[in-house]
Design a protein around this motif. Sequence first.
Motif, PDB file in Angstrom:
ATOM      1  N   VAL A  42     -18.447 -13.460  -4.773  1.00 13.48           N
ATOM      2  CA  VAL A  42     -19.673 -14.142  -4.355  1.00 13.48           C
ATOM      3  C   VAL A  42     -19.301 -15.541  -3.896  1.00 13.48           C
ATOM      4  O   VAL A  42     -18.817 -16.370  -4.670  1.00 13.48           O
ATOM      5  CB  VAL A  42     -20.702 -14.198  -5.502  1.00 13.48           C
ATOM      6  CG1 VAL A  42     -21.915 -15.022  -5.109  1.00 13.48           C
ATOM      7  CG2 VAL A  42     -21.108 -12.782  -5.919  1.00 13.48           C
ATOM      8  N   TYR A  60     -27.686 -14.655  -6.710  1.00 11.92           N
ATOM      9  CA  TYR A  60     -26.818 -13.893  -5.810  1.00 11.92           C
ATOM     10  C   TYR A  60     -25.950 -12.910  -6.601  1.00 11.92           C
ATOM     11  O   TYR A  60     -25.741 -11.767  -6.180  1.00 11.92           O
ATOM     12  CB  TYR A  60     -25.916 -14.820  -4.993  1.00 11.92           C
ATOM     13  CG  TYR A  60     -26.642 -15.849  -4.152  1.00 11.92           C
ATOM     14  CD1 TYR A  60     -27.907 -15.604  -3.629  1.00 11.92           C
ATOM     15  CD2 TYR A  60     -26.060 -17.082  -3.879  1.00 11.92           C
ATOM     16  CE1 TYR A  60     -28.566 -16.545  -2.853  1.00 11.92           C
ATOM     17  CE2 TYR A  60     -26.709 -18.027  -3.094  1.00 11.92           C
ATOM     18  CZ  TYR A  60     -27.960 -17.756  -2.595  1.00 11.92           C
ATOM     19  OH  TYR A  60     -28.602 -18.691  -1.825  1.00 11.92           O
ATOM     20  N   SER A  61     -25.470 -13.359  -7.749  1.00 20.26           N
ATOM     21  CA  SER A  61     -24.646 -12.488  -8.597  1.00 20.26           C
ATOM     22  C   SER A  61     -25.463 -11.313  -9.117  1.00 20.26           C
ATOM     23  O   SER A  61     -24.983 -10.178  -9.146  1.00 20.26           O
ATOM     24  CB  SER A  61     -24.068 -13.289  -9.766  1.00 20.26           C
ATOM     25  OG  SER A  61     -23.236 -14.320  -9.287  1.00 20.26           O
ATOM     26  N   ALA A  64     -25.879  -8.857  -6.315  1.00 24.74           N
ATOM     27  CA  ALA A  64     -24.660  -8.070  -6.106  1.00 24.74           C
ATOM     28  C   ALA A  64     -24.531  -6.990  -7.179  1.00 24.74           C
ATOM     29  O   ALA A  64     -24.181  -5.846  -6.880  1.00 24.74           O
ATOM     30  CB  ALA A  64     -23.434  -8.982  -6.102  1.00 24.74           C
ATOM     31  N   PRO A  71     -19.938  -8.471  -9.603  1.00 24.16           N
ATOM     32  CA  PRO A  71     -19.815  -9.758  -8.927  1.00 24.16           C
ATOM     33  C   PRO A  71     -18.779 -10.654  -9.602  1.00 24.16           C
ATOM     34  O   PRO A  71     -18.707 -10.728 -10.827  1.00 24.16           O
ATOM     35  CB  PRO A  71     -21.217 -10.361  -9.046  1.00 24.16           C
ATOM     36  CG  PRO A  71     -21.837  -9.666 -10.211  1.00 24.16           C
ATOM     37  CD  PRO A  71     -21.192  -8.322 -10.328  1.00 24.16           C
ATOM     38  N   THR A  73     -17.993 -14.503  -9.505  1.00 19.11           N
ATOM     39  CA  THR A  73     -18.594 -15.762  -9.062  1.00 19.11           C
ATOM     40  C   THR A  73     -17.921 -16.914  -9.794  1.00 19.11           C
ATOM     41  O   THR A  73     -18.434 -17.410 -10.799  1.00 19.11           O
ATOM     42  CB  THR A  73     -20.125 -15.754  -9.323  1.00 19.11           C
ATOM     43  OG1 THR A  73     -20.662 -14.490  -8.938  1.00 19.11           O
ATOM     44  CG2 THR A  73     -20.825 -16.862  -8.572  1.00 19.11           C
TER      45      THR A  73
END
Length: 146
Positions: A42, A60-61, A64, A71, A73
């Motif tokens: 990420v 965002y993680s 995913a 993910p 990150t």
Amino acid sequence: MGIDKKNHEGYLDKTAHDAIRNIQREEKAADKKAAYLPLVYVCSPYAGDIETNTEKAKKYSRFAMDQGTIPVTPHLLYPQFMDDTNKDEREKAMHFNYVLLGKCKEVWVFGGVITHGMAREISIARKRHMVIRWFTQDMKEVEEYA
């Protein structure tokens, strides 16, 4: 647990033995495939508004993960114990990022804005011929940012 090569009457039955062994192999392979989740790096902004960018990186993680990936990150991990304002520690963290990047199948870039650190990560991903996917901050997939 072994498979007996003899049938219930005690005679050698290689055909049945091989068939059962093949079924077990196929089941094991299917189990492995079902358990496989690719690692996805990420890539999103961290610097600047760190508090807001950290919250976005978490979203965002999660996105995913919900897409069936694991993910990776790093900017959610390393700032927990490393000082991003310390030049040496930042460089060490970036090196850690590149190592993790190499373990991933794809790079997912989020946010629409490319920071200096992100540009370095994307450049490395390109050199490694990795799949790079681009997403807006609302997690809509788009073509590469202009």
